[in-house]
Enzyme design. Structure first.
Site, PDB file in Angstrom:
ATOM      1  CE  LYS A   1      -4.019   1.971   2.366  1.00 50.16           C
ATOM      2  NZ  LYS A   1      -3.619   3.385   2.234  1.00 50.16           N
TER       3      LYS A   1
ATOM      4  CG  ASP B   1       1.833   7.639   2.788  1.00 46.83           C
ATOM      5  OD1 ASP B   1       0.703   8.078   2.499  1.00 46.83           O
ATOM      6  OD2 ASP B   1       2.494   8.041   3.760  1.00 46.83           O
TER       7      ASP B   1
ATOM      8  CD  GLU C   1      -0.698   4.558   3.335  1.00 48.20           C
ATOM      9  OE1 GLU C   1      -1.614   5.255   3.784  1.00 48.20           O
ATOM     10  OE2 GLU C   1      -0.494   4.405   2.129  1.00 48.20           O
TER      11      GLU C   1
END
Length: 325
Positions: free
Chosen positions: A23, A25, A166
């Site tokens: 994921k 950021d 993240e």
């Protein structure tokens, strides 16, 4: 297409049929190739190409008719993708300024889905097939990158947490792409250590039953039926963070919504703290920062950051905490 949060914070979904990615950021974007040029659009479908000239230059030579979903990322001084490192570029519309930023803090487009090739709509194909088609596109070029996929979500979660990334996005391999929808076929597991929780009870200060000492926190146990059966799954309790004035104001509201039973499933154990608790209807939301999560989903060292009157309990588990989410 948008993701829903993992049911247990910090723990991605497990089992066969899931594909897992980092994921990032950064800033979510769609990239389209048309008439030999690149068009970048943000989540609101506004064109943002001028802000990222290095990404547009790197797309030269890509075939026309591609529509890719991905994330624009920039590295901070520690070499880690950070929303703060790219935030200052989001609204740049001056080409000269954008060119300067592209030299000082370059951006990469990380592609993770392919939605169209020419006149062929790929959104109804399974993710695994879309991914196969995406890997056929030549993305080995400056300021472009293909997001890697992994079979082991737990291992990726451990790695990304240690690396300061993240979090993890998990996607069902057989899922179609649902534009604009927030689907349980995509699940996000952030390490951001912040979330919005729903208050389900309050505990008086030790020695002063008229002051608020801590609150019990939770998330909707079943979002689909929460409005008719408002039940929370427990995240534990938190007491630090709010000022005395904020606690006093919060307590005035909580006293008007008290109920005889806890709105949690499972209910907290009947220890002395629970027996002192005033249970309330799950109506108020609060943003929380925490260290990490126990195996049973309880927040470790939670701190109350601020009340969130702008968020309904039904939105608590899906609300984005920043523009870059």
């Amino acid at each position: 297409m948008l993701a829903t949060p993992t049911r247990t914070p910090g723990v991605p979904p497990q089992g066969e049929g899931w594909l897992h990615e980092v994921k990032w950021d950064g800033v979510r974007a769609l990239a389209e190739t048309r008439d030999g040029t690149l068009i970048l659009r943000n989540r609101n479908e506004g064109e943002i190409t001028v802000a990222y000239p290095e990404v547009a230059a790197g797309a030269v030579g890509l075939p026309d008719g591609l529509l890719l979903d991905g994330e624009l990322i920039a590295l901070n001084d520690d070499g880690i993708p950070s929303f703060h490192a790219i935030a200052h570029r989001m609204h740049v519309r001056n080409p000269a300024r954008a060119a300067q930023w592209s030299r000082e803090r370059p951006v990469t487009f990380v592609a993770f889905d392919l939605l169209r090739v020419g006149d062929e709509d790929l959104t109804r194909l399974p993710l695994a097939e879309r991914r196969r088609r995406l890997e056929e596109v030549d993305l080995d070029r400056p300021h472009w990158q293909l997001s890697e996929q992994h079979d082991d979500g737990e291992a990726l979660a451990a790695f990304t947490r240690e690396a300061g990334l993240e979090g993890v996005i998990s996607k069902r391999a057989e899922s179609a792409y649902l534009p604009g929808a927030r689907s349980t076929d995509w699940v996000k597991t952030p390490h951001r250590t912040e979330l919005v929780a729903v208050i389900g009870g309050w505990i008086p200060e030790t020695g002063d039953d008229k002051r608020l000492g801590a609150v019990w926190l939770g998330h909707p146990a079943d979002e689909a039926t929460f409005e008719t059966a408002p039940v929370l799954y427990p995240l534990g309790r938190a007491g630090s963070g709010l000022s005395h004035a904020e606690k006093d104001t919060l307590l005035q509201v909580l006293r008007t919504t008290e109920r005889p039973t806890p709105p949690f499933d499972p209910a907290p154990p009947q220890d002395p703290t629970a027996r002192r608790t005033h249970w309330v209807e799950p109506l108020l939301c609060v943003q929380v920062r925490y260290l990490n999560v126990t195996p049973d989903g309880v927040l470790r060292q939670p701190v109350l950051l601020r009340l969130r009157p702008d968020v309904t309990p039904l939105e608590a588990a899906t609300v984005d905490l920043s523009v870059g989410s």
